[in-house]
Design an enzyme around this catalytic site. Structure first.
Site, PDB file in Angstrom:
ATOM      1  CE  LYS A 250       8.994  -4.966   8.103  1.00 15.08           C
ATOM      2  NZ  LYS A 250       8.236  -3.840   7.463  1.00 15.08           N
TER       3      LYS A 250
ATOM      4  NE  ARG B  78       5.025  -4.215  13.346  1.00 13.43           N
ATOM      5  CZ  ARG B  78       4.921  -4.956  12.240  1.00 13.43           C
ATOM      6  NH1 ARG B  78       5.343  -6.187  12.205  1.00 13.43           N
ATOM      7  NH2 ARG B  78       4.392  -4.435  11.147  1.00 13.43           N
TER       8      ARG B  78
ATOM      9  NE  ARG C  99       1.363  -4.723   1.659  1.00 18.88           N
ATOM     10  CZ  ARG C  99       2.084  -4.666   2.782  1.00 18.88           C
ATOM     11  NH1 ARG C  99       3.262  -5.249   2.850  1.00 18.88           N
ATOM     12  NH2 ARG C  99       1.628  -4.007   3.841  1.00 18.88           N
TER      13      ARG C  99
ATOM     14  NE  ARG D 229      -1.259  -6.544   4.865  1.00 20.07           N
ATOM     15  CZ  ARG D 229      -0.022  -6.562   5.384  1.00 20.07           C
ATOM     16  NH1 ARG D 229       0.962  -7.191   4.752  1.00 20.07           N
ATOM     17  NH2 ARG D 229       0.231  -5.947   6.517  1.00 20.07           N
TER      18      ARG D 229
ATOM     19  NE  ARG E  88       0.119  -1.695   8.690  1.00 22.38           N
ATOM     20  CZ  ARG E  88       0.393  -2.070   7.457  1.00 22.38           C
ATOM     21  NH1 ARG E  88      -0.246  -1.517   6.447  1.00 22.38           N
ATOM     22  NH2 ARG E  88       1.297  -2.973   7.223  1.00 22.38           N
TER      23      ARG E  88
END
Ligand code: ADP
Ligand code: AMP
Length: 209
Positions: free
Chosen positions: A13, A88, A122, A155, A166
């Site tokens: 996103k 969300r 990531r 992260r 998540r």
């Protein structure tokens, strides 16, 4: 144009938002980025949400809704926006209805296996938020940000336990929004398995129709 980017964490996103905002000249509002910026600046909000983000849980609705409400009142959002990572929950979607009128909701579609690869690879520059991927979008020098020369970090919520949490949170709290917005006739499905530039081109074509 007012857009919502809906999809699991790691679907791309933020990556597509950065390309599309240039194309459409609209604001990119990422609630995750807003929370991380508050954490970095050690604001009251940042202190309140730090542990929540690290665990992969959702920040309480009232806190998130108040933050977005005030961000949407800023001048740059008046000419159109991409809301990335908000809403969300159904409560957040209901609240958004009272804040602004959404033109389309982009449903980022990607196989679970690929989501896991994207999240676990990531890496980010902590000071600028610039995002890399160890395989798909590596920096020029391994582990170092191209612009600032700083060491890239993973992260906290991209570590294995938080990723699992998540993805569960996405299924339970966020995926119901696909039906919510389908009923309102706003959903545009987007296959996110290709290259970012190609996905963005496809999205622009879909939005023009
Ligand atoms: P989100 O904002 O949905 O959490 P990101 O945009 O941060 O996702 O992307 C997650 C990871 O996947 C990042 O490391 C990014 O570089 C990588 N990525 C994003 N889009 C693509 C793509 N189309 N192909 C390959 N890797 C991608
Ligand atoms: P993201 O950068 O979108 O992956 O978001 C990172 C984290 O910020 C999430 O795992 C949540 O802890 C928090 N967050 C971001 N957006 C929201 C939201 N709309 N509602 C609740 N928490 C959020």
């Amino acid at each position: 144009m007012n857009l919502v980017f809906l999809g699991p964490p790691g679907a791309g996103k933020g990556t597509i938002a950065k390309l599309l905002k240039e194309e459409l000249n609209i604001a990119h509002i990422s609630t995750g980025d807003l929370f991380r910026d508050n954490i970095k600046r050690e604001t009251e909000l940042g202190k309140r949400v730090k542990e929540i983000l690290a665990s992969g849980a959702l920040v309480p609705d009232e806190v998130t809704i108040a933050m977005v409400d005030s961000r949407l009142k800023e001048d740059d959002a008046k000419g159109g926006y991409i809301l990335d990572g908000f809403p969300r929950t159904v409560a957040q979607a209901d609240a958004l209805e009272n804040m602004s009128s959404v033109d389309a909701v982009i449903n980022f579609c990607l196989a679970d296996e690929e989501i896991l690869k994207r999240l676990s690879g990531r890496r980010v520059c902590k000071s600028t938020g610039r995002t890399y991927h160890i395989i798909y979008n590596p920096p020029k020098v391994e582990g170092i940000d191209d612009e600032t020369g700083e060491a890239l970090i993973q992260r906290d919520d991209d570590k294995e336990e938080a990723i699992k949490h998540r993805l569960e949170v996405y299924q339970t709290s966020t995926a119901p929004l696909i039906d919510y917005y389908t009923e309102k006739g706003l959903i545009i499905d987007l296959d996110c398995s290709g290259k970012p530039e190609d996905i963005t081109r496809t999205l622009v074509e879909k939005l023009r129709k």
